[in-house]
Design a protein around this motif. Structure first.
Motif, PDB file in Angstrom:
ATOM      1  N   ALA A   8       0.866  -1.185   0.000  1.00 27.68           N
ATOM      2  CA  ALA A   8       0.000   0.000   0.000  1.00 27.68           C
ATOM      3  C   ALA A   8       0.894   1.223   0.000  1.00 27.68           C
ATOM      4  N   THR A   9       0.504   2.230  -0.752  1.00 24.93           N
ATOM      5  CA  THR A   9       1.306   3.453  -0.794  1.00 24.93           C
ATOM      6  C   THR A   9       0.386   4.635  -0.983  1.00 24.93           C
ATOM      7  N   SER A  11       2.012   8.143  -1.126  1.00 22.00           N
ATOM      8  CA  SER A  11       2.824   9.115  -1.872  1.00 22.00           C
ATOM      9  C   SER A  11       3.968   8.469  -2.646  1.00 22.00           C
ATOM     10  N   THR A  14       6.515   3.599  -0.377  1.00 22.14           N
ATOM     11  CA  THR A  14       6.457   2.143  -0.184  1.00 22.14           C
ATOM     12  C   THR A  14       6.483   1.435  -1.540  1.00 22.14           C
ATOM     13  N   GLY A  60      -1.535   7.744  11.039  1.00 19.12           N
ATOM     14  CA  GLY A  60      -2.001   8.084  12.392  1.00 19.12           C
ATOM     15  C   GLY A  60      -0.850   8.034  13.383  1.00 19.12           C
ATOM     16  N   GLY A  62       1.191   5.285  14.504  1.00 16.05           N
ATOM     17  CA  GLY A  62       1.596   3.884  14.412  1.00 16.05           C
ATOM     18  C   GLY A  62       0.488   2.989  13.878  1.00 16.05           C
ATOM     19  N   SER A  90       7.544   2.038   4.577  1.00 14.55           N
ATOM     20  CA  SER A  90       8.158   3.344   4.731  1.00 14.55           C
ATOM     21  C   SER A  90       7.503   4.052   5.903  1.00 14.55           C
ATOM     22  N   GLY A  91       8.303   4.865   6.574  1.00 12.09           N
ATOM     23  CA  GLY A  91       7.786   5.673   7.678  1.00 12.09           C
ATOM     24  C   GLY A  91       8.629   6.920   7.818  1.00 12.09           C
ATOM     25  N   PHE A  98       7.943   4.663  14.740  1.00 20.48           N
ATOM     26  CA  PHE A  98       8.511   4.598  13.385  1.00 20.48           C
ATOM     27  C   PHE A  98       8.095   3.277  12.725  1.00 20.48           C
ATOM     28  N   CYS A  99       7.406   3.370  11.601  1.00 18.25           N
ATOM     29  CA  CYS A  99       6.910   2.176  10.887  1.00 18.25           C
ATOM     30  C   CYS A  99       6.114   1.257  11.831  1.00 18.25           C
ATOM     31  N   MET A 125      11.100   7.341   4.603  1.00 18.70           N
ATOM     32  CA  MET A 125      10.585   7.947   3.371  1.00 18.70           C
ATOM     33  C   MET A 125      10.929   7.068   2.146  1.00 18.70           C
TER      34      MET A 125
END
Ligand SMILES: Cc1cc2nc3c(=O)[nH]c(=O)nc-3n(C[C@H](O)[C@H](O)[C@H](O)COP(=O)(O)O)c2cc1C
Length: 152
Positions: A8-9, A11, A14, A60, A62, A90-91, A98-99, A125
């Motif tokens: 899933a992405t 922007s 990912t 959101g 996490g 990605s996070g 983070f992620c 990113m």
């Protein structure tokens, strides 16, 4: 050996990791089906594969991205005994978790009997050149983890 890369992405970050995973698989002479969530409608599609690379960004605090919630429900509603998964996403390190979606996904899959073949791959990113190398290494590690000995 059937391999899927499902992601899933929002922007594109990912997706860039997913593309790099596919390239890493090609370098090892494996092919993969690449699919974007929510184009996956049934868990039957997921069950067809021996190794599933599953990638999500984190939303959101996490949390799972909205478009992944049906799939997460689907994963929770099945047993995945013996099925190999490799998680990536990605996070952004400026967020507390983070992620974080990857930790939640890993827990769900393990609780349902799946084998998560390596620690989830977390990229800040979009992947830079150095991280692309990290992704290629991750592909090698996960292929070993899945104990795939036969080429596709
Ligand atoms: C509202 C919002 C919430 C987010 N929450 C998190 C988070 O909790 N943890 C994290 O690592 N990244 C978080 N992010 C960052 C995204 O996961 C990051 O931008 C990621 O690269 C997006 O991936 P994509 O390009 O594949 O959509 C958040 C971004 C937004 C806009």
């Amino acid at each position: 050996m059937e391999i899927a890369v499902i992601y899933a992405t929002m922007s594109g970050n990912t997706e860039a990791i997913a593309d790099c995973i596919v390239e890493g698989l090609h370098r090892k002479n494996y092919s993969a089906d690449i699919m974007e969530i929510p184009d996956i409608y049934t868990m039957e599609q997921v069950k067809n594969y021996d190794l599933v690379y599953l990638g999500l960004y984190t939303w959101g605090e996490g949390d799972f991205p909205e478009e992944c919630l049906d799939m997460v429900d689907g994963l929770q509603g099945e047993r995945w005994d013996g099925k190999h998964f490799a998680l990536f996403g990605s996070g952004d390190r400026s967020y507390e978790h983070f992620c974080g979606a990857l930790d939640r996904l890993k827990e769900i899959l393990i609780n349902r009997g799946a084998i998560v073949v390596a620690e989830p791959l977390r990229i800040e990113m979009a992947p830079d050149k150095e991280e692309e190398e990290e992704i290629f290494e991750y592909v090698k590690e996960t292929l070993k983890g899945a104990k795939i000995s036969n080429k596709v």
